[in-house]
Structure formats: C-alpha cells, structure tokens
Design a protein around this motif. Structure first.
Motif, PDB file in Angstrom:
ATOM      1  N   ASN A  67     -38.244  -5.204 -42.970  1.00 22.12           N
ATOM      2  CA  ASN A  67     -37.283  -3.963 -43.065  1.00 22.12           C
ATOM      3  C   ASN A  67     -38.156  -2.748 -43.768  1.00 22.12           C
ATOM      4  O   ASN A  67     -37.607  -1.625 -43.343  1.00 22.12           O
ATOM      5  N   MET A  68     -38.898  -3.217 -44.658  1.00 24.76           N
ATOM      6  CA  MET A  68     -39.580  -1.947 -45.397  1.00 24.76           C
ATOM      7  C   MET A  68     -40.409  -1.052 -44.429  1.00 24.76           C
ATOM      8  O   MET A  68     -40.164   0.189 -44.488  1.00 24.76           O
ATOM      9  N   PRO A  69     -41.481  -1.694 -43.557  1.00 23.79           N
ATOM     10  CA  PRO A  69     -42.148  -0.502 -42.991  1.00 23.79           C
ATOM     11  C   PRO A  69     -41.334   0.053 -41.806  1.00 23.79           C
ATOM     12  O   PRO A  69     -41.387   0.994 -41.233  1.00 23.79           O
ATOM     13  N   ARG A  70     -40.035  -0.704 -41.227  1.00 23.01           N
ATOM     14  CA  ARG A  70     -39.054  -0.058 -40.431  1.00 23.01           C
ATOM     15  C   ARG A  70     -38.386   0.939 -40.883  1.00 23.01           C
ATOM     16  O   ARG A  70     -38.235   1.978 -40.183  1.00 23.01           O
ATOM     17  N   ALA A  71     -37.926   1.012 -42.310  1.00 17.70           N
ATOM     18  CA  ALA A  71     -37.318   1.698 -42.820  1.00 17.70           C
ATOM     19  C   ALA A  71     -38.262   3.252 -43.019  1.00 17.70           C
ATOM     20  O   ALA A  71     -37.648   4.219 -42.937  1.00 17.70           O
ATOM     21  N   ALA A  72     -39.679   2.734 -43.388  1.00 21.82           N
ATOM     22  CA  ALA A  72     -40.399   3.968 -43.549  1.00 21.82           C
ATOM     23  C   ALA A  72     -40.535   4.719 -42.346  1.00 21.82           C
ATOM     24  O   ALA A  72     -40.565   6.035 -42.175  1.00 21.82           O
ATOM     25  N   ILE A  73     -40.771   4.010 -41.083  1.00 29.32           N
ATOM     26  CA  ILE A  73     -40.929   4.486 -39.747  1.00 29.32           C
ATOM     27  C   ILE A  73     -39.489   5.454 -39.310  1.00 29.32           C
ATOM     28  O   ILE A  73     -39.622   6.466 -39.075  1.00 29.32           O
ATOM     29  N   ALA A  74     -38.365   4.840 -39.768  1.00 29.09           N
ATOM     30  CA  ALA A  74     -37.099   5.296 -39.393  1.00 29.09           C
ATOM     31  C   ALA A  74     -36.849   6.714 -40.367  1.00 29.09           C
ATOM     32  O   ALA A  74     -36.260   7.612 -39.849  1.00 29.09           O
ATOM     33  N   ALA A  75     -37.376   6.825 -41.387  1.00 28.83           N
ATOM     34  CA  ALA A  75     -37.083   7.849 -42.557  1.00 28.83           C
ATOM     35  C   ALA A  75     -38.346   8.949 -42.273  1.00 28.83           C
ATOM     36  O   ALA A  75     -37.739  10.038 -42.247  1.00 28.83           O
ATOM     37  N   GLU A  76     -39.557   8.439 -42.121  1.00 32.15           N
ATOM     38  CA  GLU A  76     -40.480   9.457 -42.313  1.00 32.15           C
ATOM     39  C   GLU A  76     -41.408   9.798 -40.918  1.00 32.15           C
ATOM     40  O   GLU A  76     -41.882  11.085 -40.705  1.00 32.15           O
ATOM     41  N   ASP A  77     -41.301   8.833 -40.016  1.00 31.43           N
ATOM     42  CA  ASP A  77     -42.320   9.219 -38.892  1.00 31.43           C
ATOM     43  C   ASP A  77     -41.997   8.230 -37.852  1.00 31.43           C
ATOM     44  O   ASP A  77     -42.622   7.076 -37.469  1.00 31.43           O
ATOM     45  N   SER A  78     -40.839   8.506 -36.872  1.00 28.48           N
ATOM     46  CA  SER A  78     -40.459   7.794 -35.948  1.00 28.48           C
ATOM     47  C   SER A  78     -41.386   7.560 -34.686  1.00 28.48           C
ATOM     48  O   SER A  78     -41.404   6.573 -33.854  1.00 28.48           O
ATOM     49  N   ARG A  79     -42.462   8.505 -34.497  1.00 30.14           N
ATOM     50  CA  ARG A  79     -43.559   8.441 -33.548  1.00 30.14           C
ATOM     51  C   ARG A  79     -44.849   7.855 -34.159  1.00 30.14           C
ATOM     52  O   ARG A  79     -45.807   7.977 -33.670  1.00 30.14           O
ATOM     53  N   PHE A  80     -44.611   7.183 -35.298  1.00 31.54           N
ATOM     54  CA  PHE A  80     -45.930   6.554 -36.066  1.00 31.54           C
ATOM     55  C   PHE A  80     -46.722   5.722 -35.234  1.00 31.54           C
ATOM     56  O   PHE A  80     -48.208   5.835 -35.053  1.00 31.54           O
ATOM     57  N   CYS A  81     -46.200   4.974 -34.392  1.00 30.06           N
ATOM     58  CA  CYS A  81     -47.011   3.893 -33.273  1.00 30.06           C
ATOM     59  C   CYS A  81     -47.745   4.733 -32.231  1.00 30.06           C
ATOM     60  O   CYS A  81     -48.370   4.173 -31.667  1.00 30.06           O
ATOM     61  N   SER A  82     -47.111   5.819 -31.976  1.00 32.27           N
ATOM     62  CA  SER A  82     -47.381   6.639 -30.715  1.00 32.27           C
ATOM     63  C   SER A  82     -48.424   7.720 -30.801  1.00 32.27           C
ATOM     64  O   SER A  82     -49.062   8.090 -30.053  1.00 32.27           O
ATOM     65  N   HIS A  83     -48.221   8.429 -31.947  1.00 32.89           N
ATOM     66  CA  HIS A  83     -49.421   9.522 -32.308  1.00 32.89           C
ATOM     67  C   HIS A  83     -50.567   8.975 -32.876  1.00 32.89           C
ATOM     68  O   HIS A  83     -50.882   7.802 -33.135  1.00 32.89           O
ATOM     69  N   HIS A  84     -51.644  10.045 -32.858  1.00 33.94           N
ATOM     70  CA  HIS A  84     -53.075   9.527 -33.333  1.00 33.94           C
ATOM     71  C   HIS A  84     -53.117  10.359 -34.704  1.00 33.94           C
ATOM     72  O   HIS A  84     -54.437  10.767 -35.065  1.00 33.94           O
ATOM     73  N   GLY A  85     -52.090  10.453 -35.533  1.00 31.81           N
ATOM     74  CA  GLY A  85     -52.360  10.813 -36.836  1.00 31.81           C
ATOM     75  C   GLY A  85     -51.475  12.310 -37.312  1.00 31.81           C
ATOM     76  O   GLY A  85     -51.168  12.495 -38.252  1.00 31.81           O
ATOM     77  N   PHE A  86     -51.252  12.723 -35.958  1.00 27.62           N
ATOM     78  CA  PHE A  86     -50.564  14.337 -36.162  1.00 27.62           C
ATOM     79  C   PHE A  86     -49.254  14.161 -35.078  1.00 27.62           C
ATOM     80  O   PHE A  86     -49.475  13.988 -33.788  1.00 27.62           O
ATOM     81  N   ASP A  87     -48.309  14.506 -35.308  1.00 19.79           N
ATOM     82  CA  ASP A  87     -47.027  14.437 -34.533  1.00 19.79           C
ATOM     83  C   ASP A  87     -46.571  16.184 -34.330  1.00 19.79           C
ATOM     84  O   ASP A  87     -46.173  17.002 -35.122  1.00 19.79           O
ATOM     85  N   VAL A  88     -47.587  16.651 -33.372  1.00 16.83           N
ATOM     86  CA  VAL A  88     -47.313  17.953 -32.875  1.00 16.83           C
ATOM     87  C   VAL A  88     -45.785  18.431 -32.804  1.00 16.83           C
ATOM     88  O   VAL A  88     -45.458  19.618 -33.161  1.00 16.83           O
ATOM     89  N   ASP A  89     -44.953  17.811 -32.135  1.00 16.32           N
ATOM     90  CA  ASP A  89     -43.669  18.111 -31.879  1.00 16.32           C
ATOM     91  C   ASP A  89     -42.989  18.364 -33.219  1.00 16.32           C
ATOM     92  O   ASP A  89     -42.216  19.171 -33.622  1.00 16.32           O
ATOM     93  N   ALA A  90     -43.342  17.234 -34.320  1.00 12.30           N
ATOM     94  CA  ALA A  90     -42.612  17.186 -35.419  1.00 12.30           C
ATOM     95  C   ALA A  90     -42.992  18.766 -36.382  1.00 12.30           C
ATOM     96  O   ALA A  90     -42.323  19.355 -37.019  1.00 12.30           O
TER      97      ALA A  90
END
Length: 231
Positions: A67-90
C-alpha cells in the motif's frame, strides 16, 4: 637552471583544470551512486541540517506493505513506471499552472525527488536543478525503479525530524510499515509534500481530503498496473 614553462603550456594547464574537476565529479558521482545501489544511504544533507535532529529506520521494499509504494505513486508520480526519470507532461502542466498564479505546483517525479533528497541540499535554484537532473539520470540507469522507490520511501521526510515511511508509521500508528492499511499509507503520502506542516494522525481540512483521495487512487494504481515495475 630549469627552464620556465612557456606561456602556451601554462595556459593549457589552466584550461585543463575545469576538465579535471568535471571528470573528478563524474567519477565520484558514479562511484557513490553505484555504492548506494546496494548499500542504504547512511544519512542525507537534509537530515544533517534538520534542526530537530532526525529519526529513521530503514525497511526494504520487499518487507514494506505494498500500500505504501502504491500510495506514493498515487500521490506523487502516477507515471513512475513509464517515464525515464522526467515526466515532461507533468512539468509542462506545472509550468502552465504556476504561470496562471495561485499555489505553486511542482512537476518533479519520484526519481527527481530521490536524487535531490539523497545527493543534494534543499533549495539552490537552477544550479541545484542541473545537478538533480544528472543524478536522476544516474539512478534511473544504475538503480532501476525498485531501488529508486525503496530509497525514496526510506529517506523522504514524513514528519518533523522523521524520515522514511517506516519511521513515519511507527511515529503515527505505533507499528512498522510492514502492515500499513490503505488509509494509513495514504495519510503518510499526504504528508510528504509538507511534512513539517501536515500530520498523518487525525488530519483535518485539506490533508484529510487529500489523504482520502490518495486512498481511493491506491486501488486504481493496483488495478491499472501503475506499480508494475515494482512487482
């Protein structure tokens, strides 16, 4: 009598100094990032400069409730698994939002925040951002997503003088992060942007609403496989 070096040779020596400094920085940063791929960072600059001192308690990602890493992804970085360090859209959305006025919004990914938290000091403007980008590229290439998330959840500030999800869980809920409920993980994630001003216990106002929103999105992260890189 030893002949004095020519003017051109002296100039070439001065010219080489910046190149040697850059080369030394690159080598040292590669060695440190490589070391932290396997060894937990013992301390960060933020911890050292915290006037309240610091409490931390490392926990591996495997032992931590998912639940903790999922919460971090939900709150901070929904594209964490798909970007290469930088979320250009965000980043673009944050720039448009900030240009329109109101509350300043950041576009940093979890990777960027990890690079900043582990290797750099807070603040520093564009100079720090340049170093942050360099270390973000390194950890993406050397650590990989699982290690980035593991380090992030162990060095991020989760309360006054408290660092890491495990220390935060013990502070707020009196048990470790291996058995966080969805609501508890969401409350810790809600604290992350402003850990000195928000509380995970009996939150009210915006923090309460934000925590409830994160808790709802944890299910979306799991259902849509937004945490696939951590499995």
């Amino acid at each position: 009598m030893t002949p004095r070096p020519s003017a051109s040779r002296r100039r070439s020596r001065w010219i080489m100094i910046p190149f040697r400094i850059v080369a030394g920085f690159v080598i040292v940063s590669l060695l440190v990032v490589g070391l932290y791929r396997f060894v937990p960072p013992p301390v960060t600059w933020t911890m050292l400069f915290d006037s309240h001192g610091f409490t931390k308690d490392w926990m591996s990602l495997e032992d931590m409730d998912q639940n903790m890493p999922r919460a971090a992804i939900a709150a901070e970085d929904s594209r964490f698994c798909s970007h290469h360090g930088f979320d250009v859209d965000a980043i673009a959305q944050a720039m448009r939002h900030n240009a329109s006025g109101g509350r300043i919004r950041g576009g940093s990914t979890i990777s960027q925040q990890t690079a900043k938290n582990v290797f750099l000091i807070q603040g520093g403007g564009f100079v720090r951002k340049g170093f942050e980008a360099w270390f973000t590229l390194l950890i993406e290439g050397i650590w990989g997503k699982k290690r980035i998330m593991e380090v992030y959840l162990n060095v991020a500030e989760t309360g006054i003088g408290t660092y890491g999800a495990n220390a935060g869980a013990m502070r707020y809920f009196h048990h470790d992060a291996s058995r966080l409920t969805r609501a508890e993980a969401a409350r810790i994630a809600a604290v992350l942007p402003l850990p000195k001003k928000r509380a995970a216990v009996a939150p009210s106002g915006f923090t309460r609403r934000y925590g409830n929103s994160i808790a709802a999105r944890i299910g979306v992260v799991q259902r849509d496989g937004l945490d696939a890189c951590l499995r």
